[in-house]
Design a protein around this motif. Structure first.
Motif: not given
Length: 333
Positions: A309-328
């Motif tokens: 998914v196209p996205r803009g991110t900063t900070g902890d990549a693992a925390a972002v990945r957790n949100v994206l995976e839970r959303a999916a």
């Protein structure tokens, strides 16, 4: 304006929607009386508007891509429904506007292992759950589902049974039953009165107010309309901004519940919209994540892989990945 042929085609869409001033409307009507090609185009446009307004479906006619886009962009919810049911009403109108494009193309592969016919049959099954809770009788024979089955297993079994049943009927019969059931659902007291719809019911493993379940129905109907449009090579416009905002807010609430209060906190925002902190409220924000609202809906609807998914991110990549995976993981569509 003149009554020459060159000027009329650009006005036909507005004419079909009754949006011309009296002088222009009179000129177009006079031209149609003597121009066979414009009269045929006008008839196709009128049919699209009739479908958009929710009239009974008859043999569909194909509309040009530009006409479909106009029909979908100007779709309006039924006037008698409350705000919480308006996104579903508009999504139903949008799918009705797209249906003429399926004439002769019902076996087109769409999503999962479904063709276009099965996709509409799935919506017939999916709407049935809320419709039944609100007193609308099912239109397909019941399924034999074991008592105590997990909601997702029961949901998938019912969808498969309805699809199998509808494949034994014509697409027009399936569409007629889907449209009739949608109309009945939008005609329930709960669709018109937010207070009556404030009571919570459990559907799809989620205990939510009926108001929110109407939003879920609008979300799924739009997602599958988008699926059909993609399969046909047609661009389906986004829901109106106020509806898309309501769908995003609901998805964020459900995502927040799924993440729970101990997940690493992430500041989540949609482009040009609001922002929320997802996860723990007791720790500093560890990352920021921004998504386009359309892409976010496709992610929650299972149409994007988390890593794609196209996205803009900063900070902890693992925390972002957790949100994206839970959303999916929320996808059931």
């Amino acid at each position: 304006m003149t009554d020459g042929h060159e000027a009329v085609p650009d006005l036909l869409a507005a004419w079909a929607f009754g949006a011309l001033d009296p002088a222009e409307a009179e000129t177009v009507s006079a031209h149609l009386a003597g121009c066979e090609s414009c009269a045929a185009e006008a008839a196709r446009l009128k049919e699209t508007v009739r479908l958009l307004d929710g009239s009974p479906l008859t043999a569909p006619t194909r509309s040009p891509d530009g006409v479909l886009s106009l029909a979908l962009r100007t779709r309006t919810p039924l006037a008698h429904v409350a705000e919480h049911a308006a996104p579903y009403a508009a999504a139903v109108a949008g799918l009705k506007a797209l249906l003429p494009e399926l004439a002769g193309r019902w076996t087109t592969p769409v999503v999962h292992d479904w063709d276009a016919h099965a996709t509409v049959a799935h919506l017939l099954a999916a709407d049935e759950h809320l419709a039944g809770r609100l007193g609308v009788d099912a239109r397909v024979p019941p399924s034999h589902i074991e008592e105590g089955a997990h909601w997702e297993d029961a949901w998938n079994r019912r969808s498969a049974d309805v699809i199998a049943h509808e494949h034994g009927r014509t697409p027009e019969e399936t569409v007629a039953d889907w449209a009739a059931q949608a109309g009945q659902l939008l005609g329930t007291p709960e669709a018109r009165d937010a207070e009556l719809a404030a009571r919570a019911v459990t559907l799809m493993g989620m205990r939510l107010p009926v108001t929110d379940h109407f939003l879920v129905r609008g979300f799924e109907t739009w997602i599958h309309t988008d699926d059909l449009g993609r399969a046909l090579g047609l661009a389906v416009p986004l829901p109106p901004p106020e509806h898309l905002q309501r769908l995003v807010r609901l998805a964020v609430r459900v995502l927040g519940l799924a993440l729970g209060p101990t997940a690493p906190p992430v500041l989540f925002s949609v482009t040009g919209g609001e922002e929320w902190v997802l996860g723990s409220a007791d720790e500093p924000v560890q990352a920021e994540l921004s998504l386009d609202p359309y892409d976010f809906c496709l992610l929650v609807g299972g149409r994007y892989a988390p890593q794609a998914v196209p996205r803009g991110t900063t900070g902890d990549a693992a925390a972002v990945r957790n949100v994206l995976e839970r959303a999916a993981s929320l996808a059931w569509l």
